[in-house]
Scaffold this active site. Structure first.
Site, PDB file in Angstrom:
ATOM      1  N   SER A 143      46.711  64.650   9.992  1.00  0.00           N
ATOM      2  CA  SER A 143      46.468  64.714  11.439  1.00  0.00           C
ATOM      3  C   SER A 143      46.723  63.323  12.021  1.00  0.00           C
ATOM      4  O   SER A 143      46.617  62.320  11.295  1.00  0.00           O
ATOM      5  CB  SER A 143      45.010  65.104  11.697  1.00  0.00           C
ATOM      6  OG  SER A 143      44.658  64.848  13.042  1.00  0.00           O
ATOM      7  N   TYR A 156      35.696  64.722  10.335  1.00  0.00           N
ATOM      8  CA  TYR A 156      37.109  65.137  10.323  1.00  0.00           C
ATOM      9  C   TYR A 156      38.015  63.917  10.144  1.00  0.00           C
ATOM     10  O   TYR A 156      38.933  63.912   9.317  1.00  0.00           O
ATOM     11  CB  TYR A 156      37.425  65.878  11.624  1.00  0.00           C
ATOM     12  CG  TYR A 156      38.840  66.431  11.720  1.00  0.00           C
ATOM     13  CD1 TYR A 156      39.184  67.610  11.058  1.00  0.00           C
ATOM     14  CD2 TYR A 156      39.815  65.790  12.483  1.00  0.00           C
ATOM     15  CE1 TYR A 156      40.475  68.135  11.149  1.00  0.00           C
ATOM     16  CE2 TYR A 156      41.096  66.301  12.580  1.00  0.00           C
ATOM     17  CZ  TYR A 156      41.425  67.473  11.910  1.00  0.00           C
ATOM     18  OH  TYR A 156      42.709  67.985  12.012  1.00  0.00           O
TER      19      TYR A 156
END
Ligand code: NAD
Length: 255
Positions: A143, A156
């Protein structure tokens, strides 16, 4: 076709980016092991799409937060197709919370699926690559948040930052075997993980304004790069992260 005679495992392959990856890798000639956790009907649809394209697919249910199930996924793929050449670590999830409210349960879930599962799935295929003397390919769907802070999503970000270092480390450790490992790091892609954002026009407008290319990405925008990295053409590329974010990451502006 770039991936003829190759076998690819795609984790979390029944929807979102994973579905587009299964589709694209199959179009390039690969046979696909579709991993899913909770939507057998969606996995079945992806299998049918792959068969329509003219390739083959195997569906394997596995909860990747459990190492036993990860090993079983890889073993079933090898037993069914005779080998595995490509692993795409795509499955992932995020949980929004203020830092002081994050529970141990949510922290463990995010880290187990996004980081620990990448580690042990990769370990299982690397053992197979070594036994079969196969210079295989590993591609992690990371990401922009392996680099970019994302307040309220600290677990995350920690997981994706960890994936960045797994990739750099293993590029060095596995390089002598010809095995490559790279990260593809999406920005904002229109998938179920962004359901709340997609249903909030005001927030969506703000996010879109921050993206130089002026739109959210589509899963297919990610899939082409993954197909390239999985191919022989990418044999000299390892240990790198490739952003697919419409320019989002570098869009600093003075207000
Ligand atoms: P998604 O929610 O549509 O897909 C995630 C997939 O992971 C689902 O199929 C889900 O079932 C699977 N999964 C979750 N927990 C699992 C478990 N325990 N075992 C097995 N599978 C499990 O979201 P997506 O956008 O397609 O996400 C795919 C990857 O892309 C994720 O790693 C995500 O972090 C990353 N990513 C997405 C975006 C985005 O904007 N969509 C941005 C950056 C990174």
């Amino acid at each position: 076709m770039k991936l003829e005679n190759k076998v690819a495992i795609v984790t979390g392959g029944s929807g979102g980016i994973g579905q587009a990856l299964c589709d694209r890798l199959a179009r390039e000639g690969a046979k696909i092991v579709i991993n899913y956790r909770s939507h057998p009907d969606e996995a079945q649809k992806v299998k049918q799409e792959i068969e329509q394209i003219g390739s083959e697919a195997l569906i394997v249910r596995a909860d990747l937060s459990k190492v036993r199930e990860i090993n079983n996924l890889v073993e079933e793929g090898i037993n069914y197709f005779g080998k595995v050449d490509i692993l795409v670590n795509n499955a992932g999830l995020e949980k929004r919370a203020d830092f002081w409210d994050v529970t141990e349960e949510d922290y463990d879930l995010v880290l187990n699926v996004n980081l620990k599962a990448v580690f042990f799935s990769t370990q299982a295929v690397v053992r197979h690559f070594r036994e079969t003397n196969n210079p295989g390919r590993i591609i992690n769907i990371s990401s922009v948040h392996e680099e970019l802070p994302f307040p309220h999503f600290t677990a995350y970000c920690a997981s994706k930052g960890g994936v960045k270092m797994i990739t750099r480390n293993l590029a060095v450790e596995l390089g002598s075997m010809g095995i490559t490992i790279n990260n593809v790091a999406p920005g904002a892609i229109a998938t179920p993980i962004n359901e709340k954002l997609l249903n909030n026009p005001e927030q969506l407008k703000k996010v879109t304004q921050n993206i130089p290319l002026g739109r959210l990405g589509e899963p297919e925008d990610v899939a082409g790069l993954v197909a390239f990295l999985a191919s022989d053409e990418a044999r000299y590329i390892t240990g790198s992260t490739f952003y697919v974010d419409g320019g989002l990451l570098w869009n600093y502006q003075e207000q």
